[in-house]
Enzyme design. Structure first.
Site, PDB file in Angstrom:
ATOM      1  N   GLU A 250       0.959   5.608   0.775  1.00 49.72           N
ATOM      2  CA  GLU A 250       0.331   6.857   1.210  1.00 49.72           C
ATOM      3  C   GLU A 250       0.903   7.971   0.337  1.00 49.72           C
ATOM      4  O   GLU A 250       2.103   7.971   0.034  1.00 49.72           O
ATOM      5  CB  GLU A 250       0.620   7.131   2.688  1.00 49.72           C
TER       6      GLU A 250
ATOM      7  N   HIS B  78      -4.927   3.709   7.303  1.00 53.15           N
ATOM      8  CA  HIS B  78      -4.359   4.855   6.590  1.00 53.15           C
ATOM      9  C   HIS B  78      -2.893   5.069   6.949  1.00 53.15           C
ATOM     10  O   HIS B  78      -2.394   6.188   6.891  1.00 53.15           O
ATOM     11  CB  HIS B  78      -5.180   6.124   6.823  1.00 53.15           C
TER      12      HIS B  78
ATOM     13  N   ASP C 155       0.864  -1.179   0.000  1.00 47.09           N
ATOM     14  CA  ASP C 155       0.000   0.000   0.000  1.00 47.09           C
ATOM     15  C   ASP C 155       0.898   1.225   0.000  1.00 47.09           C
ATOM     16  O   ASP C 155       2.051   1.170   0.449  1.00 47.09           O
ATOM     17  CB  ASP C 155      -0.922   0.018   1.224  1.00 47.09           C
TER      18      ASP C 155
END
Length: 726
Positions: free
Chosen positions: A542, A681, A540
């Site tokens: 950010e 997140h 992932d």
């Protein structure tokens, strides 16, 4: 966004056709029963009002559509969603109650399902208890093996015949980190990991040659059919490798001679080789220099034998003898000094948590000297590079002399870092009492250490010098305290991974998977391989924003690995990235990454090659992968690296498995699968949740007949969400 049920469209179409047919049939019957004059009169009345009739029909259809939609929402959709969620409970190990929704009958069915699940889990717990009881002996052997491997001081790696790593210990992990070309970024994870190829470090031909030697010795019936070789790595390190066979298990003699894999025991001899080369060079210089000096001395002595030699010439030849003897003495002294330095560097040091050293030293002082040790300020996260036995000897020796000669009633141990950037620590032995002269301190420092009936040839100065540190005495007049201070080297924290704050791990990490001994079809196309047989990198990112094509940049990458159906929590990649542009203030509350956190971090052109190496030979998995992959693809030209691996998207796979669910956000999917969301997140947190969700999806895909990578990719591309572009 929820896709409308196709059956609702079919019902609406059928209702429209029926109503239109009824209207036309009614008009036909009226036409058949009326006289021509009456038909003309009716048509004259309706001709200008046909639009009103059409609008009335459309309004009726809208009412029917609304009623059908409400009927579906109350009776049909909850039943379909209940069936999908029940499939999760049936085909996976997820345990949770199905939420009641829809009609009373559907709610009752959900309650009945929950009762059945509770009964199943009760039976499963009973069965698990019996299995655990039966397998207790096997688990003990497994724990012993894990404990043995983790405590070994030698690097051990076990591979199958394909060269895939199926076991390694913590020492090997640290060794491969030292071999990494980017240890600060990849932490050696691109070289070692379950399922990775050992041939990324060693030449395949060299390993094959060693295997052939082992097999020949096996056929000859050798008791220890091992092979050794020395090789250099791509990072320029020199390794000595010992290879031992892993034999097939079986009663047949032929099976006992068949290899199932091999064990590699590694020693990094780079430093030893350099030291030996330096010593050889020194000895060579001593030999050559001494030969020249001895020849000059011999010639001078022969000249001095002449009785009629003039005094000036005699003094000149005596000067030659003195100069050559002095030069030989200097060469020998250099040899002695270098040998002494080598002895100090070869003194066995270990990385030790400073708090553990302070605790052990305090207990030892109390036990030997009978002197209480009061708690002092200790930095709990400070690691030291020390030889703990001799250092504790020095502390006990000093404490004993304080107690015997100055009647000190208690001491205090303190440990703090020396200062930023010094890589040193300050260890203090403090007490309250009378002052001590400098001569006394120097005497204690130089005397051989003796405590009770135990004596050591070492002095406190020897211990300090061998640690490359310093030792001195100070007095704090304000607090009426004095202390001996040791300046000691620090070490890197052992296995301190940022990913640990996001994951729940057992007390002993898994660095082994014996299922990898099973042979693989190396010639099989990747698309045709089963999903359960592939290695995955789940990742992932950010970012500064949602528009990669308009200048938004990656600010963090997090990834973990799945091999053989197991999530390898310890094999992770996590790195903050300096985006080279401001981070919008509106995005900071979402990902929690501030400009201060990325300041000084490597840029994306430095991080991506390390991540590319970490993800090689695996299938990439992400949630809403199109978004993350777009950021990676836009950097391909700048880095010269292409992320051309197959990609699976848990967003698409969830929509494929559960097409009637209201949401396919990561939190919603995790809730359906009862996966705990930690660190949402954050790149590492989301990667871990995505990995757990993906493992839950694999058996549900199999229920739909989707078993291979190619089938999963083809099916996912047909979903509604596959149309999303970035």
């Amino acid at each position: 966004m929820q896709k409308t049920d196709r059956r609702l469209w079919w019902l609406l179409g059928a209702a429209a056709l029926l109503s239109l047919g009824w209207l036309l049939a009614t008009l036909g019957l009226l036409r058949a029963t009326l006289a021509p004059e009456a038909r003309a009169a009716v048509w004259a009345l309706l001709g200008d009002r046909l639009a009103l009739v059409g609008l009335t029909w459309a309004a009726g259809m809208a009412g029917i559509a609304w009623a059908l939609q409400r009927w579906f929402a109350h009776w049909i959709t909850p039943s379909v969603q209940l069936a999908e969620e029940a499939q999760v409970l049936l085909r996976t190990d997820v345990v949770r109650e199905l939420p009641p929704k829809g009609s009373p009958e559907t709610r009752a069915l959900a309650a009945l399902f929950n009762q059945l699940v509770a009964q199943r889990e009760d039976l499963r717990r009973q069965m698990d208890a019996k299995v655990r009881e039966a397998a207790q002996g096997i688990e003990q052997e497994k724990s012993r093996l894990a404990a043995l491997m983790s405590e070994l001081t030698q690097s051990v790696v076990v591979c199958n015949l394909d060269g895939r790593i199926l076991l390694y210990n913590n020492r090997a992990r640290m060794q491969f980190r030292a071999l990494s070309q980017a240890p600060r970024l990849a932490d050696g994870a691109e070289l070692i990991g379950l399922g990775r190829s050992i041939y990324t470090v060693f030449d395949r031909k060299l390993v094959a040659h060693a295997l052939e030697s082992v097999q020949q010795r096996l056929r000859r019936g050798a008791a220890n059919p091992a092979a050794q070789f020395v090789t250099t790595t791509r990072a320029g390190q020199l390794l000595r490798v010992q290879m031992a066979p892993v034999r097939q298990v079986g009663s047949d003699a032929a099976e006992a001679q068949t290899l199932a894999g091999f064990v590699l025991m590694l020693d990094n001899i780079t430093r030893d080789f350099e030291e030996e080369a330096a010593r050889d060079q020194l000895l060579l210089g001593l030999t050559e220099g001494s030969r020249s000096s001895l020849a000059n001395i011999q010639a001078a002595v022969e000249m001095l034998d002449y009785p009629d030699l003039e005094p000036a010439m005699r003094e000149r030849f005596l000067g030659v003898v003195r100069d050559e003897v002095r030069a030989m003495g200097e060469r020998v002294q250099r040899l002695v000094d270098d040998a002494s330095d080598g002895l100090k560097t070869r003194w066995p040091m270990e990385d030790m948590l400073g708090a553990d050293l302070v605790l052990a030293a305090g207990q030892r002082i109390t036990e030997v000297c009978g002197l209480p040790v009061n708690p002092g300020e200790v930095d709990g996260g400070l690691w030291l590079r020390v030889e703990s036995f001799s250092l504790m000897q020095a502390l006990v020796y000093l404490s004993a002399r304080l107690h015997d000669e100055f009647a000190v009633r208690y001491v205090r141990l303190r440990l703090q870092p020396a200062g930023a950037g010094q890589h040193k620590a300050l260890l203090d032995l403090a007490w309250s009492g009378q002052a001590m002269s400098t001569e006394t301190v120097m005497g204690w420092e130089m005397d051989p250490m003796r405590v009770g009936g135990e004596a050591s040839a070492l002095s406190v100065r020897d211990v300090v010098e061998r640690h490359g540190g310093a030792f001195w005495f100070e007095r704090d007049r304000a607090s009426h305290q004095a202390f001996f201070r040791f300046l000691l080297p620090t070490a890197q924290p052992q296995e301190q991974m940022d990913a640990a704050q996001f994951v729940r791990t057992d007390s002993r990490p898994e660095y082994y998977d014996f299922d990898l001994f099973r042979p693989t079809a190396r010639t099989q196309a990747l698309e045709d391989l089963p999903l359960t047989a592939l290695a995955y990198t789940v990742f992932d990112t950010e970012t500064t924003g949602l528009n990669p094509s308009q200048g938004d940049e990656i600010i963090q990458i997090g990834a973990t690995r799945i091999v053989n159906g197991k999530l390898l929590r310890q094999e992770s990649f996590e790195q903050l990235v300096d985006p080279g542009r401001p981070i919008p203030a509106a995005s900071i509350p979402i990902h929690g990454i501030t400009p201060e956190m990325v300041r000084g971090q490597p840029g994306i052109l430095e991080v991506l090659p390390a991540f590319h190496a970490f993800a090689q030979d695996t299938v990439l998995v992400a949630h809403n992968a199109a978004f993350d992959m777009r950021f990676l693809q836009l950097k391909e030209k700048a880095t010269g690296l292409a992320f051309d691996q197959p990609v699976l998207d848990t967003l698409l796979l969830s929509a494929l498995i559960h097409p009637h669910q209201d949401s396919h956000r990561l939190e919603a999917i995790a809730e359906r699968f009862n996966v705990t969301v930690i660190g949402r997140h954050t790149a590492m947190g989301d990667a871990m949740v995505t990995a757990e969700v993906f493992l839950k999806l694999i058996p549900l895909l199999a229920e739909k007949g989707i078993h291979t990578l190619g089938q999963a990719r083809t099916a996912a591309e047909r979903t509604y969400y596959a149309r999303l572009k970035y």
